[in-house]
Design a protein around this motif. Structure first.
Motif, PDB file in Angstrom:
ATOM      1  N   THR A  27     106.931 -15.291  -2.696  1.00  0.00           N
ATOM      2  CA  THR A  27     107.984 -14.648  -3.477  1.00  0.00           C
ATOM      3  C   THR A  27     107.882 -15.064  -4.948  1.00  0.00           C
ATOM      4  N   PRO A  28     108.651 -14.426  -5.826  1.00  0.00           N
ATOM      5  CA  PRO A  28     108.690 -14.894  -7.218  1.00  0.00           C
ATOM      6  C   PRO A  28     109.046 -16.379  -7.330  1.00  0.00           C
ATOM      7  N   HIS A  29     109.917 -16.861  -6.448  1.00  0.00           N
ATOM      8  CA  HIS A  29     110.265 -18.287  -6.474  1.00  0.00           C
ATOM      9  C   HIS A  29     109.046 -19.155  -6.174  1.00  0.00           C
ATOM     10  N   ILE A  30     108.288 -18.824  -5.144  1.00  0.00           N
ATOM     11  CA  ILE A  30     107.105 -19.616  -4.795  1.00  0.00           C
ATOM     12  C   ILE A  30     106.067 -19.539  -5.913  1.00  0.00           C
ATOM     13  N   ARG A  31     105.943 -18.384  -6.524  1.00  0.00           N
ATOM     14  CA  ARG A  31     105.012 -18.275  -7.655  1.00  0.00           C
ATOM     15  C   ARG A  31     105.470 -19.158  -8.819  1.00  0.00           C
ATOM     16  N   SER A  32     106.780 -19.243  -9.014  1.00  0.00           N
ATOM     17  CA  SER A  32     107.281 -20.105 -10.093  1.00  0.00           C
ATOM     18  C   SER A  32     107.030 -21.574  -9.785  1.00  0.00           C
ATOM     19  N   VAL A  33     107.078 -21.940  -8.503  1.00  0.00           N
ATOM     20  CA  VAL A  33     106.747 -23.316  -8.110  1.00  0.00           C
ATOM     21  C   VAL A  33     105.288 -23.617  -8.452  1.00  0.00           C
ATOM     22  N   ALA A  34     104.388 -22.673  -8.134  1.00  0.00           N
ATOM     23  CA  ALA A  34     102.975 -22.853  -8.487  1.00  0.00           C
ATOM     24  C   ALA A  34     102.811 -22.966 -10.003  1.00  0.00           C
ATOM     25  N   ASP A  35     103.525 -22.130 -10.749  1.00  0.00           N
ATOM     26  CA  ASP A  35     103.461 -22.197 -12.213  1.00  0.00           C
ATOM     27  C   ASP A  35     103.905 -23.564 -12.727  1.00  0.00           C
ATOM     28  N   TYR A  36     104.945 -24.117 -12.093  1.00  0.00           N
ATOM     29  CA  TYR A  36     105.421 -25.431 -12.529  1.00  0.00           C
ATOM     30  C   TYR A  36     104.335 -26.485 -12.355  1.00  0.00           C
ATOM     31  N   PHE A  37     103.694 -26.521 -11.203  1.00  0.00           N
ATOM     32  CA  PHE A  37     102.663 -27.549 -10.997  1.00  0.00           C
ATOM     33  C   PHE A  37     101.501 -27.357 -11.957  1.00  0.00           C
ATOM     34  N   ALA A  38     101.180 -26.104 -12.281  1.00  0.00           N
ATOM     35  CA  ALA A  38     100.149 -25.871 -13.288  1.00  0.00           C
ATOM     36  C   ALA A  38     100.586 -26.413 -14.648  1.00  0.00           C
ATOM     37  N   SER A  39     101.882 -26.303 -14.953  1.00  0.00           N
ATOM     38  CA  SER A  39     102.378 -26.756 -16.254  1.00  0.00           C
ATOM     39  C   SER A  39     102.305 -28.269 -16.412  1.00  0.00           C
ATOM     40  N   VAL A  40     102.245 -28.999 -15.284  1.00  0.00           N
ATOM     41  CA  VAL A  40     102.146 -30.460 -15.361  1.00  0.00           C
ATOM     42  C   VAL A  40     100.738 -30.945 -15.029  1.00  0.00           C
ATOM     43  N   GLY A  41      99.772 -30.005 -15.053  1.00  0.00           N
ATOM     44  CA  GLY A  41      98.375 -30.416 -14.995  1.00  0.00           C
ATOM     45  C   GLY A  41      97.622 -30.182 -13.706  1.00  0.00           C
ATOM     46  N   TYR A  42      98.244 -29.536 -12.731  1.00  0.00           N
ATOM     47  CA  TYR A  42      97.585 -29.310 -11.447  1.00  0.00           C
ATOM     48  C   TYR A  42      97.313 -27.823 -11.233  1.00  0.00           C
ATOM     49  N   THR A  43      96.071 -27.462 -10.981  1.00  0.00           N
ATOM     50  CA  THR A  43      95.784 -26.085 -10.581  1.00  0.00           C
ATOM     51  C   THR A  43      96.435 -25.842  -9.229  1.00  0.00           C
ATOM     52  N   ALA A  44      97.222 -24.790  -9.138  1.00  0.00           N
ATOM     53  CA  ALA A  44      98.021 -24.552  -7.926  1.00  0.00           C
ATOM     54  C   ALA A  44      97.680 -23.192  -7.334  1.00  0.00           C
ATOM     55  N   ILE A  45      97.658 -23.141  -6.017  1.00  0.00           N
ATOM     56  CA  ILE A  45      97.377 -21.894  -5.309  1.00  0.00           C
ATOM     57  C   ILE A  45      98.385 -21.724  -4.175  1.00  0.00           C
ATOM     58  N   ALA A  46      98.944 -20.535  -4.067  1.00  0.00           N
ATOM     59  CA  ALA A  46      99.909 -20.224  -3.001  1.00  0.00           C
ATOM     60  C   ALA A  46      99.314 -19.121  -2.124  1.00  0.00           C
ATOM     61  N   PRO A  47      98.721 -19.484  -0.992  1.00  0.00           N
ATOM     62  CA  PRO A  47      98.101 -18.472  -0.135  1.00  0.00           C
ATOM     63  C   PRO A  47      99.134 -17.599   0.557  1.00  0.00           C
ATOM     64  N   ALA A  48      98.824 -16.326   0.683  1.00  0.00           N
ATOM     65  CA  ALA A  48      99.721 -15.362   1.333  1.00  0.00           C
ATOM     66  C   ALA A  48      99.370 -15.278   2.816  1.00  0.00           C
ATOM     67  N   PHE A  49      99.876 -16.225   3.583  1.00  0.00           N
ATOM     68  CA  PHE A  49      99.556 -16.327   5.008  1.00  0.00           C
ATOM     69  C   PHE A  49      99.830 -15.036   5.772  1.00  0.00           C
ATOM     70  N   PHE A  50     100.895 -14.362   5.408  1.00  0.00           N
ATOM     71  CA  PHE A  50     101.306 -13.178   6.166  1.00  0.00           C
ATOM     72  C   PHE A  50     100.358 -11.999   5.982  1.00  0.00           C
ATOM     73  N   ASP A  51      99.404 -12.100   5.038  1.00  0.00           N
ATOM     74  CA  ASP A  51      98.435 -11.012   4.867  1.00  0.00           C
ATOM     75  C   ASP A  51      97.625 -10.764   6.132  1.00  0.00           C
TER      76      ASP A  51
END
Length: 224
Positions: free
Chosen positions: A40-64
């Motif tokens: 969701t947009p919320h989970i994407r924002s969580v990934a964006d946050y971790f990127a902002s503090v220096g970690y490359t973040a990936i959120a896999p879409a399991f339901f695909d």
């Protein structure tokens, strides 16, 4: 900040993922594991946050594996559909997808996971099965796996008012893993990190848990 990519899985199917890359040299990589509602947009924002503090973040879409582009609403019908999807998907396939997502960002360095709700249990299992340092937020399905040995450190965040994880279950976490941090948060219930949902969000708890989570990754990913 991020972009959508495709990730090969252990089967013949690719799944989508949201990738948020750290600027410059990353400190490591984090697999962000969704709630039952999808990426969701919320989970994407969580990934964006971790990127902002220096970690490359990936959120896999399991339901695909089951249905492309699932983003459910935070209401009764969304919960019903989400529970149906995670039941159909199964935890073992989810763990395989975490491994695939971790491989996709391997160039970032050491990889860990953070998961929320259903994803909290997937994160816990990632420490057990995959040896990835992991942070589990309010994983109500953790209990069945507390007897399994850890291959990597794990941290737990649980709201004290979370009826799906009562005090006796919190005690079981501490008894099973006395060397791991099991943090509880007064005034917080389930999904207290979900800042787009005022019914569940608890700002003070979410802020403190996030600070502890970053410190965990700094210790076990960046410091190696």
């Amino acid at each position: 900040m991020g972009k959508h990519i495709n990730v090969p899985t252990s089967g013949t199917q690719c799944i989508g993922a949201y990738l948020a890359e750290a600027e410059g040299q990353p400190k490591g990589g984090v697999v962000v594991i969704q709630e039952i509602f999808g990426v969701t947009p919320h989970i994407r924002s969580v990934a964006d946050y971790f990127a902002s503090v220096g970690y490359t973040a990936i959120a896999p879409a399991f339901f695909d594996h089951l249905e492309t582009g699932v983003e459910l609403e935070y209401h009764d019908e969304g919960m019903r559909r989400g529970r149906q999807l995670v039941s159909e998907l199964g935890l073992e396939r989810a763990i395989e997808d975490v491994a695939s997502a971790a491989d996709a960002i391997a160039s970032a360095g050491n990889i860990g996971t953070v998961g929320y709700c259903w994803g909290g249990t997937v994160a816990f299992l990632s420490a057990i099965r995959l040896g990835l340092p992991s942070v589990s937020y309010y994983g109500a399905r953790n209990t069945a796996y507390l007897g399994e040995p850890l291959k990597a450190p794990v941290m737990f965040h649980i709201g004290e008012d979370d009826t799906s994880i009562p005090p006796d279950v919190i005690a079981k976490h501490r008894e099973a893993m006395p060397k791991m941090d099991v943090y509880t948060y007064a005034g917080a219930g389930h999904a207290f990190n979900r800042d787009v949902d005022p019914t569940h969000y608890h700002e003070a708890s979410a802020t403190l848990a996030r600070k502890r989570t970053v410190a965990f990754f700094d210790q076990y990913l960046a410091a190696k």
